[in-house]
Design a protein around this motif. Structure first.
Motif, PDB file in Angstrom:
ATOM      1  N   THR A  82       1.645  -3.163   9.694  1.00  0.00           N
ATOM      2  CA  THR A  82       1.131  -1.924   9.087  1.00  0.00           C
ATOM      3  C   THR A  82       0.493  -2.210   7.741  1.00  0.00           C
ATOM      4  N   SER A 135      -3.463  -1.196   7.618  1.00  0.00           N
ATOM      5  CA  SER A 135      -3.659   0.167   7.123  1.00  0.00           C
ATOM      6  C   SER A 135      -4.808   0.218   6.119  1.00  0.00           C
ATOM      7  N   ASP A 136      -5.530   1.341   6.131  1.00  0.00           N
ATOM      8  CA  ASP A 136      -6.611   1.578   5.170  1.00  0.00           C
ATOM      9  C   ASP A 136      -6.145   2.413   3.978  1.00  0.00           C
ATOM     10  N   ASN A 137      -4.917   2.857   4.006  1.00  0.00           N
ATOM     11  CA  ASN A 137      -4.371   3.683   2.920  1.00  0.00           C
ATOM     12  C   ASN A 137      -3.600   2.789   1.954  1.00  0.00           C
ATOM     13  N   GLU A 179       0.178   3.584   1.671  1.00  0.00           N
ATOM     14  CA  GLU A 179       0.896   3.163   2.872  1.00  0.00           C
ATOM     15  C   GLU A 179       1.075   1.650   2.896  1.00  0.00           C
ATOM     16  N   ARG A 180       0.034   0.908   2.505  1.00  0.00           N
ATOM     17  CA  ARG A 180       0.152  -0.545   2.469  1.00  0.00           C
ATOM     18  C   ARG A 180       1.206  -0.978   1.455  1.00  0.00           C
TER      19      ARG A 180
END
Length: 289
Positions: free
Chosen positions: A239, A243-245, A248-249
Motif C-alpha cells: 500500500t 498509493s497516490d495519497n 496514506e503512504r
C-alpha cells in the motif's frame, strides 16, 4: 496265287483312298480342262493344312493382308507402351537409379555455385578465467545487495536473510571469502588469481542453493500468528509503494515498520540493515514529496 478283285473306290491306277478326292489328286475322273481349272483355284486359295469356310469359286476376290495392318500396328503399340511403362517403373524404384539422380543433381548444383564457399565465422575467444570470474562475482554482488535492500523480498523469503539456516550460512561464508580475494586488477600472483576463481564458483553455487532452500521453506517455520503478522507487513508495504495519497503512504510505512520491529524482537525475522535504511529512506522521501 489268287488276285484280289478290283472294287470301285479302292486303290487302282487312277485312284487313291478317298474317292473323289483321290480322283481329283491323281486326275482320275476329270477332263483335262476341269483339271486345269481346279489347279488354278487351288493356287488362288490360301495355303494351310485346314481351310475354313466354303471353297473359293472362280472369280472371287482374295482378301488383301494389308487390311489387317492397322489392327496389327495398334496391338504392337499397346504392347510396346506396356513394356516401356513396366521398364520405367522398375528403373524408377531402383535404389541405383535414385542414387544416380541425386549424384547428377548435386554435380549440377556444384557447377552452378560461383566462387568459393563463405568462410565460417571465427569462434569468439573466451575471456580468461580471472576476468570471467570477476564478471560473475560482480553480478552476484548486485543481486545479493538488491535482496538485502528490499524489505519486501526479505519478508517473502525470510530464510535467505537468516544465517542460522545452513544453506544461507554457507553462502555468506563463501561470499565473504570471494570478497576478501577480490581485487580491482588481475593479481600478479597466479595462486591468488586461481583462489579467487575457485571462491567465486563456490559463492555462486552456494547462492543458488540458498535461494532454492529459502523457496522451499518460505513461512513454513512460522506459527499462524507470526505468519499473519508477516502477511500484514507485506500488505502495508504494498500500500505504501502503490498509493497516490501522501497521508496514506505515511501511515502505511509507519505501520509496516512497527510490524517489522515486532517480528525482529520475536526472532521471527532478521531484517538486514540495508533493508531498514532503505525503508526509512523511502518513508522520508514520501513525506518530503
Amino acid at each position: 496265287m489268287t488276285r484280289r478283285p478290283h472294287h470301285p473306290g479302292g486303290f487302282g491306277p487312277g485312284t487313291r483312298r478317298g474317292g473323289a478326292r483321290g480322283a481329283d489328286r491323281w486326275g482320275g475322273g476329270f477332263s483335262p480342262g476341269e483339271r486345269t481349272a481346279r489347279r488354278v483355284r487351288r493356287a488362288a486359295a490360301p495355303r494351310g493344312r485346314y481351310h475354313a469356310g466354303p471353297p473359293l469359286r472362280p472369280g472371287m476376290a482374295v482378301p488383301s493382308p494389308w487390311i489387317a495392318l492397322p489392327l496389327i500396328v495398334l496391338i504392337v503399340g499397346a504392347l510396346g507402351s506396356a513394356a516401356a511403362f513396366t521398364a520405367f517403373a522398375a528403373v524408377s524404384i531402383s535404389p541405383l537409379f535414385l542414387l544416380a539422380v541425386i549424384a547428377i543433381t548435386a554435380q549440377r548444383a556444384g557447377r552452378r555455385r560461383v566462387g568459393p564457399p563463405p568462410a565460417a565465422a571465427a569462434p569468439r575467444a573466451a575471456a580468461p578465467p580471472w576476468e570471467r570470474a570477476r564478471e560473475r562475482f560482480d553480478a552476484l554482488r548486485v543481486e545479493y545487495t538488491a535482496f538485502e535492500c528490499d524489505a519486501m523480498a526479505v519478508l517473502r523469503l525470510p530464510a535467505l536473510a537468516d544465517v542460522s539456516v545452513p544453506s544461507t550460512g554457507r553462502f555468506v561464508e563463501a561470499f565473504a571469502e570471494a570478497q576478501a580475494l577480490d581485487t580491482d586488477t588481475r593479481p600478479a600472483d597466479r595462486g591468488h588469481a586461481e583462489a579467487f576463481v575457485a571462491a567465486v564458483d563456490r559463492a555462486v553455487r552456494a547462492w543458488e542453493a540458498a535461494q532454492d532452500a529459502a523457496e522451499r521453506i518460505r513461512h513454513s517455520t512460522l506459527s499462524s500468528t507470526e505468519r499473519s503478522s508477516v502477511e500484514r507487513a507485506i500488505k502495508l508495504l504494498t500500500t505504501a509503494r502503490d498509493s497516490d495519497n501522501d497521508a496514506e503512504r505515511h501511515a502505511a510505512y509507519a505501520m509496516a515498520r512497527s510490524e517489522l520491529a515486532k517480528l525482529e524482537r520475536a526472532g521471527v525475522l532478521h531484517l538486514p540493515k540495508q533493508a531498514v535504511a532503505a525503508l526509512e529512506n523511502d518513508g522520508r522521501g514520501h513525506l518530503s514529496a
